[in-house]
Design a protein around this motif. Structure first.
Motif, PDB file in Angstrom:
ATOM      1  N   GLU A 142      -7.633  -0.472   1.515  1.00 54.58           N
ATOM      2  CA  GLU A 142      -6.233  -0.592   1.909  1.00 54.58           C
ATOM      3  C   GLU A 142      -5.298   0.283   1.079  1.00 54.58           C
ATOM      4  O   GLU A 142      -4.304   0.802   1.586  1.00 54.58           O
ATOM      5  N   TYR A 143      -5.587   0.454  -0.213  1.00 53.57           N
ATOM      6  CA  TYR A 143      -4.671   1.162  -1.107  1.00 53.57           C
ATOM      7  C   TYR A 143      -5.075   2.613  -1.372  1.00 53.57           C
ATOM      8  O   TYR A 143      -4.547   3.238  -2.271  1.00 53.57           O
ATOM      9  N   ASP A 144      -6.016   3.132  -0.611  1.00 55.52           N
ATOM     10  CA  ASP A 144      -6.492   4.495  -0.869  1.00 55.52           C
ATOM     11  C   ASP A 144      -5.602   5.507  -0.156  1.00 55.52           C
ATOM     12  O   ASP A 144      -5.744   5.728   1.049  1.00 55.52           O
ATOM     13  N   TRP A 145      -4.713   6.142  -0.912  1.00 57.25           N
ATOM     14  CA  TRP A 145      -3.823   7.110  -0.268  1.00 57.25           C
ATOM     15  C   TRP A 145      -4.516   8.441   0.003  1.00 57.25           C
ATOM     16  O   TRP A 145      -4.021   9.251   0.798  1.00 57.25           O
ATOM     17  N   ALA A 160      -5.904   0.031  -6.668  1.00 63.19           N
ATOM     18  CA  ALA A 160      -5.015  -1.007  -6.136  1.00 63.19           C
ATOM     19  C   ALA A 160      -4.349  -1.762  -7.287  1.00 63.19           C
ATOM     20  O   ALA A 160      -4.937  -1.925  -8.355  1.00 63.19           O
ATOM     21  N   GLY A 217      -8.724  -0.239  -3.876  1.00 64.81           N
ATOM     22  CA  GLY A 217      -8.327   1.162  -3.839  1.00 64.81           C
ATOM     23  C   GLY A 217      -9.496   2.110  -3.623  1.00 64.81           C
ATOM     24  O   GLY A 217     -10.539   1.719  -3.089  1.00 64.81           O
ATOM     25  N   GLN A 220       2.058   1.992  -4.777  1.00 62.58           N
ATOM     26  CA  GLN A 220       1.547   1.685  -6.113  1.00 62.58           C
ATOM     27  C   GLN A 220       1.825   2.815  -7.096  1.00 62.58           C
ATOM     28  O   GLN A 220       1.553   2.676  -8.280  1.00 62.58           O
ATOM     29  N   PRO A 263       0.808  -1.218   0.000  1.00 62.03           N
ATOM     30  CA  PRO A 263       0.000   0.000   0.000  1.00 62.03           C
ATOM     31  C   PRO A 263       0.846   1.276   0.000  1.00 62.03           C
ATOM     32  O   PRO A 263       1.825   1.386   0.736  1.00 62.03           O
TER      33      PRO A 263
END
Lengths: 129, 291
Positions: B229-232, B173, B258, A84, A81
Motif C-alpha cells: 500500500e505504501y510503495d510509491w 510504511a 511498504g 509518508q 499512503p
C-alpha cells in the motif's frame, strides 16, 4: 495549522538524527504553508533562526511547499499512503520540493527527518492548546 | 548456551555470459526450494527474517543469493570492471538465475524477488517458464519508466552514501516497526557506490513487459504479484496493471506495508507470504501432472 517558529528551531536543534545528518550544513530553506512562509537558516549544521517574516527578497536554496491538506496529511500521526514523505507527496499529490537539487539530494537524510520533527512540533502544539 | 541462527552460507562458482563469478548464497530449511532475490543495490540480508523463521523453513528450502557486485559476491577477478560504470542488464539477470538454478540442481523452484527482483519474477515467467514452478513478484510492475532523470544523482561524487538509504526510508510504511525500518536502511547504506544506480538501469529502463506480459503462460508457471500500500516506487495500481495483463495470475494487496515487506515488517509479511508459498509450491505439482 500554525507552526511555532521558536519551537521548530529548538526541536530541530534538539533532534539527534537531524543534527547528525545536517552536519557541516550551511543553507537556508523555506517551509511554505497556506498561511506561513518560514525561512529556516542553518550555520554549520545548527538552526540559527526560523524567520517567520520571510519576504520574496530573501534568498533560499530550496523550499518545501504545500497546501493545508498536504501538510495535514504529511504531519498526521499515521500519514496516508504517499504522504509518508515529501518525496512521495511530490510525486503523487502535488507537494513541491523545489530549488537546488544537488543540495536537496545531498542533504535528503536531514530533509527527510524535518517532516518527523515538524509532526512532533505540531502534535505538541495541539496538546498544549 | 550460545544461540545460533539455523542458516548456512556458501559460495558457488557460476559462469554467466562467459565470465566466472564467485557467488554467495545463504540457505535454510527443507522442502520446496525457493530462490530469493534482493532489491536493487542491496543484498541477501533482506531475507534474514524469513530464513530464520521455522514456520517457513519447515516446508521450504529458502535460498537467498547475492548477485555479483552485491553483498559478499565480489566483482569477477577476470574483468577490468573498474574501467567502466557498473550496469545491470536483463539478459545478465536472466542468464544468472538460470545458471544458479542449474548449479544447485534445483527441481523447478519457486522464484521470489522484490522490486528489481519483482520485475525479474515476471521476466523469468515470460522467458524461462520451464525452469520454475511459480514466481512471486513483490512490487512487480509492467515497467518503472518515468523517473530516469533521478539516476545521475544516485552515483554522484558530491552526494554521500547516506542519500540512497534515506530515499529507501521514504519507501517504508509509517507503521512498520522502526527497528526493522532502520535495519532495512542500514543494509542499503552498504552497497558499493555505483551499484544501486547500475541496478536501476534494469529496473527503470530495461524492464518493460507492456507489450509481452500477456504472453506469460500461467499453465506452465504460476504467477503471484504482491503489492504494498505504501510503495510509491511501485504503487498498487501499477502492480495491479501487471496482474491484469497476466491471465491466471494472482494479485495480493498488502495493506499497511511498504516497498521492503520482508525486511521492514517481517511479521506482517510472513502472514501474507506463507499461504502464497504453499499455493505456489502446489502449482508445480499441477504442472508436473499435466506434463
Amino acid at each position: 495549522m500554525e507552526i511555532n517558529e521558536d519551537r521548530l528551531r529548538d526541536a530541530l536543534n534538539a533532534d539527534p538524527e537531524f543534527r547528525l545528518q545536517a552536519r557541516y550544513w550551511n543553507t537556508q530553506f523555506r517551509i511554505v504553508t497556506e498561511s506561513q512562509n518560514l525561512l529556516v537558516r542553518l550555520a554549520d549544521g545548527e538552526v540559527t533562526a526560523v524567520d517567520a517574516g520571510a519576504t520574496p527578497f530573501d534568498t533560499w536554496d530550496f523550499q518545501l511547499a504545500g497546501t493545508a491538506e498536504h501538510w495535514a496529511n504529511l504531519l498526521a500521526p499515521v500519514p496516508p499512503p504517499f504522504f509518508q514523505d515529501y518525496y512521495a507527496a511530490m510525486l503523487y499529490h502535488g507537494f513541491r520540493i523545489e530549488g537546488n537539487m544537488k543540495t536537496i539530494m545531498a542533504y535528503y537524510p536531514a530533509i527527510r527527518r524535518t517532516r518527523e520533527v515538524l509532526a512532533q512540533v505540531v502534535a505538541r502544539q495541539e496538546v498544549a492548546a | 548456551m550460545s544461540r545460533f541462527a539455523d542458516v548456512a552460507g556458501r559460495y558457488v562458482y557460476l559462469t554467466v555470459q562467459g565470465v566466472e563469478y564467485r557467488v554467495y548464497f545463504e540457505e535454510a530449511g527443507s522442502g520446496t526450494p525457493v530462490v530469493l532475490q534482493h532489491t536493487a543495490g542491496c543484498d541477501n540480508r533482506q531475507w534474514r527474517h524469513l530464513l530464520e523463521d521455522p514456520d517457513v523453513t519447515a516446508d521450504f528450502r529458502l535460498i537467498a543469493v547475492d548477485l555479483p557486485y552485491h553483498g559478499k559476491s565480489l566483482p569477477p577477478t577476470s574483468e577490468r570492471w573498474w574501467t567502466t560504470e557498473y550496469t545491470l542488464t536483463e539478459e545478465f539477470l536472466l542468464a544468472f538465475h538460470v545458471a544458479f538454478v542449474e548449479a544447485l540442481e534445483l527441481d523447478r523452484p519457486v522464484y521470489m524477488g522484490c522490486s528489481m527482483g519483482g520485475h525479474l519474477a515476471a521476466d523469468l515467467a515470460l522467458r524461462h517458464p520451464g525452469s520454475y514452478r511459480a514466481v512471486v513478484g513483490i512490487e512487480a510492475t509492467l515497467h518503472s519508466h518515468g523517473m530516469e532523470r533521478i539516476l545521475p544523482w544516485l552515483y554522484h561524487p558530491e552526494i554521500g552514501n547516506d542519500t540512497k538509504p534515506a530515499l529507501m526510508h521514504t519507501l517504508c510504511a509509517p507503521d512498520s516497526p522502526e527497528e526493522f525500518v532502520r535495519e532495512t536502511v542500514w543494509v542499503y547504506s552498504q552497497g558499493a557506490p555505483p551499484v544501486f544506480k547500475g541496478d536501476l538501469e534494469y529496473y527503470m529502463v530495461g524492464h518493460d513487459l507492456t507489450e509481452s506480459a500477456r504472453e506469460i503462460d500461467t499453465d506452465r508457471v504460476g504467477v503471484w504479484v504482491l503489492s504494498a500500500e505504501y510503495d510509491w516506487a511501485a504503487p498498487p495500481a501499477a502492480c495491479a496493471a501487471l496482474a491484469a495483463e497476466v491471465r491466471g495470475s494472482h494479485f495480493v494487496p498488502m495493506t499497511g506495508i511498504g516497498h521492503f515487506p520482508m525486511s521492514e515488517n517481517p511479521a506482517r509479511f510472513k502472514q501474507i507470504v506463507l499461504p502464497v508459498l504453499r499455493e505456489a509450491a502446489l502449482s508445480g505439482q499441477v504442472a508436473a501432472v499435466r506434463a
